[in-house]
Design a protein around this motif. Structure first.
Motif, PDB file in Angstrom:
ATOM      1  N   THR A  75       0.853  -1.116   0.048  1.00 36.63           N
ATOM      2  CA  THR A  75      -0.245   0.121  -0.174  1.00 36.63           C
ATOM      3  C   THR A  75       0.736   1.127   0.035  1.00 36.63           C
ATOM      4  O   THR A  75       0.507   2.149  -0.713  1.00 36.63           O
ATOM      5  N   VAL A 125       0.499   4.529  -2.660  1.00 34.80           N
ATOM      6  CA  VAL A 125       0.514   5.820  -2.094  1.00 34.80           C
ATOM      7  C   VAL A 125       1.422   6.621  -2.701  1.00 34.80           C
ATOM      8  O   VAL A 125       1.122   7.804  -3.028  1.00 34.80           O
ATOM      9  N   ASN A 137       0.843   7.145  -6.334  1.00 38.21           N
ATOM     10  CA  ASN A 137      -0.638   7.845  -6.626  1.00 38.21           C
ATOM     11  C   ASN A 137      -0.230   9.308  -6.280  1.00 38.21           C
ATOM     12  O   ASN A 137      -1.078  10.234  -6.747  1.00 38.21           O
ATOM     13  N   LEU A 159     -15.880   8.554  -1.007  1.00 31.71           N
ATOM     14  CA  LEU A 159     -14.686   7.887  -0.518  1.00 31.71           C
ATOM     15  C   LEU A 159     -15.107   6.378   0.242  1.00 31.71           C
ATOM     16  O   LEU A 159     -16.096   6.346   0.607  1.00 31.71           O
ATOM     17  N   GLY A 204     -10.298   1.263   3.111  1.00 28.36           N
ATOM     18  CA  GLY A 204      -9.586   2.152   2.031  1.00 28.36           C
ATOM     19  C   GLY A 204      -9.599   3.523   2.391  1.00 28.36           C
ATOM     20  O   GLY A 204      -8.776   4.418   1.848  1.00 28.36           O
ATOM     21  N   SER A 250      -6.208   5.417   3.583  1.00 31.94           N
ATOM     22  CA  SER A 250      -5.092   5.760   2.445  1.00 31.94           C
ATOM     23  C   SER A 250      -5.791   6.875   1.367  1.00 31.94           C
ATOM     24  O   SER A 250      -4.998   7.710   1.124  1.00 31.94           O
ATOM     25  N   GLU A 251      -6.958   6.815   0.931  1.00 34.43           N
ATOM     26  CA  GLU A 251      -7.361   7.407  -0.156  1.00 34.43           C
ATOM     27  C   GLU A 251      -7.676   9.159   0.512  1.00 34.43           C
ATOM     28  O   GLU A 251      -7.346   9.933  -0.372  1.00 34.43           O
ATOM     29  N   ARG A 261      -5.754  12.235  -1.403  1.00 33.37           N
ATOM     30  CA  ARG A 261      -6.414  13.388  -1.898  1.00 33.37           C
ATOM     31  C   ARG A 261      -6.255  14.813  -1.367  1.00 33.37           C
ATOM     32  O   ARG A 261      -6.120  15.825  -1.877  1.00 33.37           O
ATOM     33  N   MET A 291      -9.199   0.492  -5.376  1.00 33.52           N
ATOM     34  CA  MET A 291      -8.986   1.951  -4.978  1.00 33.52           C
ATOM     35  C   MET A 291      -7.671   2.413  -5.581  1.00 33.52           C
ATOM     36  O   MET A 291      -7.747   3.651  -6.166  1.00 33.52           O
ATOM     37  N   HIS A 292      -6.665   1.841  -5.270  1.00 30.16           N
ATOM     38  CA  HIS A 292      -5.370   2.231  -5.843  1.00 30.16           C
ATOM     39  C   HIS A 292      -5.419   2.266  -7.430  1.00 30.16           C
ATOM     40  O   HIS A 292      -4.780   3.217  -7.795  1.00 30.16           O
ATOM     41  N   ARG A 338      -8.155   3.280  -9.136  1.00 30.81           N
ATOM     42  CA  ARG A 338      -8.638   4.514  -9.396  1.00 30.81           C
ATOM     43  C   ARG A 338      -7.720   5.612  -9.253  1.00 30.81           C
ATOM     44  O   ARG A 338      -7.822   6.511  -9.748  1.00 30.81           O
ATOM     45  N   LEU A 339      -7.100   5.657  -8.015  1.00 34.14           N
ATOM     46  CA  LEU A 339      -6.370   6.763  -7.637  1.00 34.14           C
ATOM     47  C   LEU A 339      -5.134   6.993  -8.938  1.00 34.14           C
ATOM     48  O   LEU A 339      -5.056   7.864  -9.099  1.00 34.14           O
TER      49      LEU A 339
END
Length: 248
Positions: free
Chosen positions: A137, A141, A144, A174, A179, A182-183, A187, A224-225, A227-228
């Motif tokens: 992860t 991160v 991203n 969100l 998730g 992290s998201e 952002r 999620m990753h 998408r980011l």
């Protein structure tokens, strides 16, 4: 707005540490917001007793389990309604060293526009599979966010500037579960905020309860990753410009 902080605690079937945790927080001059995310009868009863015992504690109830991310978002919105400028998020599972709370707050007061995030220092109790999974992860991160500024995006011990955080919460759909931690940081980095990483010990209690679903949550995190990553590519020129200006 002057610096006003609330403590936000998401709870889902973690009864063991609640009494000691709330008692510790109650000594501090900050309101306590506990979000009961559809817990069982035992945990709900403990929370009800604590809400009656401590006047500075606000108890919010989800009728059913909605996920840690949603519980945190519920708590953050309540903190803003109470007139707070910042919110300290702290997990209820006993993994974090509560004595570091004052250090986190002191650094946040010195740098109120930054996000203060815990950088875990693990002992031998950490499950190796969980540790290796965290590093995957971390790599996502860093990619991203186009930055190494976020040392650990999964630690549930952090302080958010509320205005900037809730702007993102209100604008984006969100993750309601794991998730979110992290998201929201990715952002916030995209929005130009900076991060203060604070080393803090993290333990895994012998009889601790984990709600991480290995297959389901890892699949959700993968999506999620991805998408980011797409979002990062769309923002690439802007992010590169931010990074260059930041280094100058």
């Amino acid at each position: 707005m002057s610096y006003q902080l609330a403590c936000v605690i998401p709870v889902y079937n973690h009864p063991d540490c609640l009494v000691d945790l709330v008692a510790y927080l109650a000594v501090l001059p900050h309101p306590i917001i506990v979000v009961n995310d559809g817990s069982d009868a035992q945990t709900s009863a403990i929370l009800g007793d604590l809400a009656q015992q401590y006047s500075q504690m606000t108890l919010l109830e989800h009728a059913q389990n909605m996920g840690k991310g949603q519980a945190v978002m519920t708590g953050l919105k309540k903190a803003a309604e109470m007139g707070c400028s910042h919110a300290l998020q702290l997990d209820a599972d006993g993994q974090h060293r509560w004595q570091d709370i004052e250090k986190f707050i002191a650094i946040s007061e010195l740098h109120p526009t930054d996000v203060v995030i815990g950088c875990p220092v693990f002992d031998a109790s950490v499950p190796k599979k969980r540790l290796y999974g965290r590093y995957m992860t971390h790599i996502w991160v860093w990619i991203n966010s186009l930055s190494l500024e976020i040392k650990d995006s999964m630690c549930g011990f952090r302080i958010y500037p509320l205005a900037e955080t809730l702007k993102i919460v209100n604008q984006h759909h969100l993750p309601q579960r794991m998730g979110f931690d992290s998201e929201i940081l990715v952002r916030l980095g995209w929005a130009g905020l900076h991060f203060r990483n604070i080393d803090t010990p993290v333990i895994y209690p012998e009889h601790g309860v984990s709600h991480f679903r290995v297959w389901e949550d890892n699949w959700v995190l993968t999506k999620m990753h991805s998408r980011l990553f797409a979002g990062m590519l769309c923002r690439f020129p802007k992010l590169i410009t931010q990074r260059v200006k930041g280094r100058r």
